[in-house]
Design a protein around this motif. Structure first.
Motif, PDB file in Angstrom:
ATOM      1  N   PRO A  68       0.801  -1.231   0.000  1.00 16.89           N
ATOM      2  CA  PRO A  68       0.000   0.000   0.000  1.00 16.89           C
ATOM      3  C   PRO A  68       0.834   1.280   0.000  1.00 16.89           C
ATOM      4  O   PRO A  68       0.467   2.264  -0.643  1.00 16.89           O
ATOM      5  N   GLN A  69       1.952   1.274   0.731  1.00 19.05           N
ATOM      6  CA  GLN A  69       2.728   2.521   0.828  1.00 19.05           C
ATOM      7  C   GLN A  69       4.125   2.404   0.231  1.00 19.05           C
ATOM      8  O   GLN A  69       4.976   3.254   0.466  1.00 19.05           O
ATOM      9  N   LEU A  70       4.329   1.391  -0.587  1.00 17.93           N
ATOM     10  CA  LEU A  70       5.681   1.112  -1.092  1.00 17.93           C
ATOM     11  C   LEU A  70       6.230   2.197  -2.000  1.00 17.93           C
ATOM     12  O   LEU A  70       7.370   2.643  -1.834  1.00 17.93           O
ATOM     13  N   VAL A  71       5.449   2.668  -2.962  1.00 13.43           N
ATOM     14  CA  VAL A  71       6.031   3.503  -4.009  1.00 13.43           C
ATOM     15  C   VAL A  71       5.885   5.004  -3.782  1.00 13.43           C
ATOM     16  O   VAL A  71       6.547   5.798  -4.436  1.00 13.43           O
ATOM     17  N   ALA A  72       5.008   5.434  -2.859  1.00 17.90           N
ATOM     18  CA  ALA A  72       4.872   6.879  -2.613  1.00 17.90           C
ATOM     19  C   ALA A  72       4.456   7.188  -1.190  1.00 17.90           C
ATOM     20  O   ALA A  72       3.823   8.204  -0.938  1.00 17.90           O
ATOM     21  N   GLY A  73       4.833   6.319  -0.262  1.00 14.91           N
ATOM     22  CA  GLY A  73       4.643   6.611   1.140  1.00 14.91           C
ATOM     23  C   GLY A  73       3.227   6.387   1.635  1.00 14.91           C
ATOM     24  O   GLY A  73       2.372   5.881   0.900  1.00 14.91           O
ATOM     25  N   PRO A  74       2.978   6.747   2.890  1.00 10.57           N
ATOM     26  CA  PRO A  74       3.870   7.436   3.813  1.00 10.57           C
ATOM     27  C   PRO A  74       5.158   6.651   4.090  1.00 10.57           C
ATOM     28  O   PRO A  74       5.161   5.424   3.995  1.00 10.57           O
ATOM     29  N   ILE A  75       6.216   7.400   4.413  1.00 14.37           N
ATOM     30  CA  ILE A  75       7.489   6.776   4.784  1.00 14.37           C
ATOM     31  C   ILE A  75       7.354   6.322   6.229  1.00 14.37           C
ATOM     32  O   ILE A  75       7.459   7.120   7.151  1.00 14.37           O
ATOM     33  N   GLU A  76       7.099   5.042   6.421  1.00 10.55           N
ATOM     34  CA  GLU A  76       6.847   4.542   7.764  1.00 10.55           C
ATOM     35  C   GLU A  76       8.148   4.268   8.513  1.00 10.55           C
ATOM     36  O   GLU A  76       9.112   3.775   7.934  1.00 10.55           O
ATOM     37  N   ARG A  77       8.142   4.580   9.799  1.00 11.58           N
ATOM     38  CA  ARG A  77       9.278   4.241  10.653  1.00 11.58           C
ATOM     39  C   ARG A  77       9.196   2.766  11.014  1.00 11.58           C
ATOM     40  O   ARG A  77       8.111   2.213  11.198  1.00 11.58           O
ATOM     41  N   ALA A  78      10.360   2.180  11.153  1.00 14.88           N
ATOM     42  CA  ALA A  78      10.406   0.769  11.520  1.00 14.88           C
ATOM     43  C   ALA A  78       9.765   0.539  12.884  1.00 14.88           C
ATOM     44  O   ALA A  78       9.096  -0.476  13.102  1.00 14.88           O
ATOM     45  N   ASN A  79       9.926   1.480  13.822  1.00 14.20           N
ATOM     46  CA  ASN A  79       9.373   1.262  15.166  1.00 14.20           C
ATOM     47  C   ASN A  79       7.856   1.358  15.208  1.00 14.20           C
ATOM     48  O   ASN A  79       7.245   1.003  16.210  1.00 14.20           O
ATOM     49  N   ASN A  80       7.220   1.839  14.140  1.00 12.97           N
ATOM     50  CA  ASN A  80       5.763   1.868  14.090  1.00 12.97           C
ATOM     51  C   ASN A  80       5.208   0.705  13.272  1.00 12.97           C
ATOM     52  O   ASN A  80       4.313  -0.017  13.731  1.00 12.97           O
ATOM     53  N   LEU A  81       5.732   0.496  12.076  1.00 15.14           N
ATOM     54  CA  LEU A  81       5.147  -0.497  11.180  1.00 15.14           C
ATOM     55  C   LEU A  81       5.670  -1.906  11.413  1.00 15.14           C
ATOM     56  O   LEU A  81       4.894  -2.870  11.413  1.00 15.14           O
ATOM     57  N   LEU A  82       6.971  -2.066  11.616  1.00 16.17           N
ATOM     58  CA  LEU A  82       7.548  -3.411  11.722  1.00 16.17           C
ATOM     59  C   LEU A  82       6.933  -4.233  12.851  1.00 16.17           C
ATOM     60  O   LEU A  82       6.609  -5.417  12.641  1.00 16.17           O
ATOM     61  N   PRO A  83       6.732  -3.678  14.063  1.00 13.83           N
ATOM     62  CA  PRO A  83       6.112  -4.496  15.121  1.00 13.83           C
ATOM     63  C   PRO A  83       4.711  -4.989  14.769  1.00 13.83           C
ATOM     64  O   PRO A  83       4.253  -5.999  15.322  1.00 13.83           O
ATOM     65  N   ARG A 142      -5.529  -0.362   6.334  1.00 11.56           N
ATOM     66  CA  ARG A 142      -6.527  -0.676   7.362  1.00 11.56           C
ATOM     67  C   ARG A 142      -7.358  -1.898   6.981  1.00 11.56           C
ATOM     68  O   ARG A 142      -7.832  -2.641   7.860  1.00 11.56           O
ATOM     69  N   LEU A 143      -7.549  -2.134   5.696  1.00 13.22           N
ATOM     70  CA  LEU A 143      -8.261  -3.342   5.260  1.00 13.22           C
ATOM     71  C   LEU A 143      -7.528  -4.609   5.684  1.00 13.22           C
ATOM     72  O   LEU A 143      -8.143  -5.659   5.858  1.00 13.22           O
ATOM     73  N   PHE A 144      -6.206  -4.506   5.861  1.00 10.70           N
ATOM     74  CA  PHE A 144      -5.399  -5.670   6.234  1.00 10.70           C
ATOM     75  C   PHE A 144      -4.967  -5.633   7.698  1.00 10.70           C
ATOM     76  O   PHE A 144      -4.100  -6.405   8.112  1.00 10.70           O
ATOM     77  N   GLY A 145      -5.552  -4.710   8.467  1.00 11.42           N
ATOM     78  CA  GLY A 145      -5.281  -4.671   9.900  1.00 11.42           C
ATOM     79  C   GLY A 145      -4.075  -3.857  10.312  1.00 11.42           C
ATOM     80  O   GLY A 145      -3.616  -3.969  11.461  1.00 11.42           O
ATOM     81  N   PHE A 146      -3.552  -3.030   9.406  1.00 15.84           N
ATOM     82  CA  PHE A 146      -2.375  -2.210   9.708  1.00 15.84           C
ATOM     83  C   PHE A 146      -2.778  -0.743   9.884  1.00 15.84           C
ATOM     84  O   PHE A 146      -3.697  -0.263   9.219  1.00 15.84           O
ATOM     85  N   ASN A 147      -2.068  -0.069  10.752  1.00 15.57           N
ATOM     86  CA  ASN A 147      -2.303   1.357  10.986  1.00 15.57           C
ATOM     87  C   ASN A 147      -1.070   2.149  10.573  1.00 15.57           C
ATOM     88  O   ASN A 147      -0.013   2.036  11.200  1.00 15.57           O
ATOM     89  N   LEU A 148      -1.201   2.922   9.505  1.00 14.48           N
ATOM     90  CA  LEU A 148      -0.135   3.820   9.077  1.00 14.48           C
ATOM     91  C   LEU A 148      -0.399   5.208   9.646  1.00 14.48           C
ATOM     92  O   LEU A 148      -1.545   5.570   9.934  1.00 14.48           O
ATOM     93  N   LYS A 149       0.648   5.976   9.778  1.00 13.02           N
ATOM     94  CA  LYS A 149       0.506   7.311  10.348  1.00 13.02           C
ATOM     95  C   LYS A 149      -0.048   8.298   9.323  1.00 13.02           C
ATOM     96  O   LYS A 149       0.171   8.154   8.119  1.00 13.02           O
ATOM     97  N   GLN A 150      -0.753   9.302   9.832  1.00  9.22           N
ATOM     98  CA  GLN A 150      -1.312  10.340   8.977  1.00  9.22           C
ATOM     99  C   GLN A 150      -0.183  11.076   8.264  1.00  9.22           C
ATOM    100  O   GLN A 150       0.823  11.424   8.864  1.00  9.22           O
ATOM    101  N   ASN A 151      -0.357  11.309   6.961  1.00  5.00           N
ATOM    102  CA  ASN A 151       0.699  11.948   6.179  1.00  5.00           C
ATOM    103  C   ASN A 151       0.356  13.382   5.780  1.00  5.00           C
ATOM    104  O   ASN A 151       1.254  14.166   5.457  1.00  5.00           O
TER     105      ASN A 151
END
Length: 476
Positions: A164-179, A259-268
């Motif tokens: 979902p965010q691979l080619v144009a972000g948001p640029i997620e931090r590892a400490n938010n998305l990876l866990p 969000r459809l896959f259960g992930f929460n990305l930060k507001q950009n």
């Protein structure tokens, strides 16, 4: 594959069904599915680019493990340096090498010397600036002891390539998305519904607002000498909404899809055109990149501490680097410097944190002071955007000179249809300025009214979507 394509509207439901109904029993299988489908999504442009993202993922995964194993700070720093060198090396070769080579040639030519320079016949890999910064955040945070390195390669590779965010972000931090890849994910209906609403709003901003504005913007900016002053102003304003609708639209679709896959990305994006000064604008525009530069460049340089010259230096560096990140062209660098010049008076007068609340927080309409502040901020932002859009610095200066010297009341020579779409965008986002995105309708109790609004937006998309265009930020 792009979000506003037929392929994606086939791809997404298939992945969704497999994710929740076939691979829903084991977390590792879900992560593996996301990894494979993300590579399919990315490889849809050119499968050869997959080698770069795989190699970058391997380097940072391995570097994180070696950093934590190292017994001395010197060895830790070597592994961090190696990781950063590889990632920035990719950017340097694919994105900036030809720029520097051509700039060197032009510099010598300007003083009467013609030299031979070697340039590369290569294509810029889509999204390289985004996933490079995402992986760099991982190794830097591991080095700073802010994050434990992962030993799960599937989770890490899926984190880097999350489609979902691979080619144009948001640029997620590892400490938010990876866990989030470590935790079992359960389907939540209300999150999925909100995700669909955000996807719908993102599509409206992209295919209706941005792409309709693009037709006028491209026509005028590519042939500006043939248009009168009012047309130039219209095109400049339209570009401001084109780039906002295009980029924030992508972010909305990315966040909603996640969000459809259960992930929460930060507001950009946090409704930046309602900002009352340029500092507030930059807190609300491309938040993931602004905070990345703040935490990994600006603060390590000393931030706002130290004497006045250090603060000026750090501000100029951060905005110049931000401009250069956007593209290998002097126009982007000048755009960054202009924003630094806008920002410096606020910083030096210690007014850069003045407007941190929501505009018109306790009222429906802004007061006259807020309205004038928003108008002035939008005006100077438009002037800066001219440099962002122009092909050369000379073109930008000529365009701006004509903006102010030919402020005629002649009728514009361009289509004005996008004004209606921009008006609808501003009204809906103003009503939702306290929320995470523009289509949060929970306050409307009547379901028939909520669904009526959704169907209205959908009908507008179906009838007024402009011919499909790639997202602007794919080139960055």
């Amino acid at each position: 594959m792009i979000f506003n394509s037929f392929e994606f509207f086939v791809f997404l439901p298939i992945v969704f069904v497999l994710y929740w109904f076939v691979f829903n029993k084991k977390l590792k299988w879900q992560n593996l599915l996301l990894l494979v489908t993300s590579y399919i999504f990315y490889g849809w442009w050119d499968w050869r680019f997959l080698s770069l993202i795989v190699f970058s993922s391997f380097i940072d995964f391995h570097s994180g493990l070696q950093i934590v194993k190292a017994h001395t700070r010197t060895i830790k720093k070597r592994w961090l340096t190696f990781s950063i060198f590889v990632n920035l090396g990719f950017l340097g070769v694919f994105k900036y090498y030809n720029f520097f080579a051509n700039s060197l040639y032009e510099a010598f030519l300007s003083v009467g010397f013609e030299i031979d320079v070697f340039t590369l016949d290569i294509v810029l890999p889509v999204g390289i600036s985004f996933y490079t910064f995402q992986t760099m955040s991982y190794t830097i945070d591991v080095y700073r002891n802010k994050l434990k390195p992962t030993t799960d390669p599937i989770a890490f590779f899926a984190f880097v390539s999350f489609f979902p965010q691979l080619v144009a972000g948001p640029i997620e931090r590892a400490n938010n998305l990876l866990p989030q890849f470590y935790k079992f994910r359960k389907f939540e209906y209300h999150k999925a519904v909100d995700g669909l609403r955000q996807i719908l709003w993102g599509l409206f901003k992209k295919v209706v607002v941005a792409d309709n504005c693009a037709k006028v913007v491209n026509l005028v900016f590519n042939n500006s000498e043939g248009f009168n002053g009012s047309s130039l102003w219209i095109a400049a304003v339209f570009f401001a909404f084109q780039i906002y609708g295009d980029f924030s639209g992508y972010s909305d679709i990315a966040i909603g899809t996640s969000r459809l896959f259960g992930f929460n990305l930060k507001q950009n994006f946090a409704f930046p055109y309602f900002s009352r000064d340029i500092a507030e604008f930059w807190r609300n525009w491309h938040i993931s990149l602004s905070t990345w530069f703040r935490d990994y460049v600006y603060i390590p340089l000393g931030g706002s501490k130290g004497n006045i010259w250090n603060r000026i230096r750090n501000t100029l560096i951060i905005f110049t680097v931000s401009g250069f990140w956007h593209g290998a062209n002097w126009t982007f660098i000048v755009w960054g410097i202009i924003n630094a010049i806008y920002f410096l008076p606020l910083l030096l007068l210690k007014r850069n944190r003045k407007n941190t609340n929501v505009v018109a927080e306790n009222s429906f309409f802004p007061n006259w002071k807020e309205l004038s502040q928003m108008s002035f901020t939008f005006f100077i932002t438009i002037i800066a955007w001219v440099f962002f859009r122009a092909n050369t610095i000379k073109d930008a200066f000529v365009y701006i000179r004509r903006l102010f010297l030919e402020m005629s009341f002649q009728f514009p020579q361009v289509a004005l249809k996008p004004i209606a779409f921009i008006g609808l965008l501003l009204i809906i986002e103003w009503l939702n300025r306290r929320n995470k995105h523009g289509l949060v309708l929970d306050a409307i109790r009547a379901p028939i009214l909520r669904w009526g609004i959704y169907f209205f937006i959908l009908i507008v998309i179906l009838f007024y979507a402009a011919p499909s265009q790639e997202f602007i930020y794919f080139q960055f």
